[in-house]
Design a protein around this motif. Structure first.
Motif, PDB file in Angstrom:
ATOM      1  N   ASP A  52       5.104 -18.908  24.001  1.00 59.14           N
ATOM      2  CA  ASP A  52       4.867 -19.411  22.644  1.00 59.14           C
ATOM      3  C   ASP A  52       3.459 -19.066  22.160  1.00 59.14           C
ATOM      4  OD1 ASP A  52       7.417 -20.425  22.445  1.00 59.14           O
ATOM      5  OD2 ASP A  52       6.838 -22.488  22.910  1.00 59.14           O
ATOM      6  N   THR A  53       2.477 -19.215  23.019  1.00 54.33           N
ATOM      7  CA  THR A  53       1.099 -18.889  22.651  1.00 54.33           C
ATOM      8  C   THR A  53       0.947 -17.389  22.459  1.00 54.33           C
ATOM      9  OG1 THR A  53       0.267 -20.824  23.829  1.00 54.33           O
ATOM     10  CG2 THR A  53      -1.325 -19.083  23.350  1.00 54.33           C
ATOM     11  N   TYR A  56       2.431 -16.538  19.165  1.00 53.45           N
ATOM     12  CA  TYR A  56       1.581 -17.033  18.086  1.00 53.45           C
ATOM     13  C   TYR A  56       0.433 -16.053  17.808  1.00 53.45           C
ATOM     14  CZ  TYR A  56      -1.811 -19.814  15.531  1.00 53.45           C
ATOM     15  OH  TYR A  56      -2.724 -20.244  14.597  1.00 53.45           O
TER      16      TYR A  56
END
Length: 144
Positions: A52-53, A56
């Motif tokens: 997810d990071t 992002y």
């Protein structure tokens, strides 16, 4: 840049991100600030951290590139730099996708192995129940 450098040195990545993003958004046509922000976002997206990071920061780099390309004074040199940035993003995106696929395959193999183990247990239990000659033996198998 000093605050950004301090946050990076302290490994305060989210704070460093807020600082450099603010600097970039206030100077969207500045080549140096764009390069620092873009490189920072690409660097974090390339780290071996949760997906997810990584996604992002990959999106942050992509958005910064679009905004920069729309707001810079275009010449051949900047156009070439934008192309290089796109290629870098594509490369990172491919790496993240490959990593995600490897994780998905590993997870699928674990599920497959777990399902096979459960099916074997069920088959063994069915066999024991089939071989139970009395109600008492049948009940014992159920209580195991």
């Amino acid at each position: 840049m000093t605050l950004f450098e301090e946050k990076m040195a302290a490994n305060e990545i989210w704070d460093a991100h807020a600082v450099i993003k603010n600097m970039y958004n206030r100077n969207v046509g500045d080549v140096e600030i764009f390069q620092r922000y873009f490189n920072f976002a690409c660097m974090v997206a390339s780290w071996d951290i949760e997906l997810d990071t990584r996604h992002y920061f990959l999106e942050e780099a992509g958005t910064a590139l679009v905004v920069y390309a729309e707001n810079t004074i275009m010449d051949a040199e900047r156009l070439a730099a934008i192309k290089d940035c796109r290629e870098r993003l594509d490369s990172i995106r491919t790496d993240v996708s490959t990593f995600q696929n490897v994780l998905a395959q590993k997870h699928a193999k674990e599920i497959y192995a777990n399902n096979n183990a459960i099916l074997k247990e069920l088959a063994d239990l069915k066999g024991k129940l089939s071989r139970a000659a009395t109600q008492e033996a049948f009940d014992e198998v159920l209580l195991e």
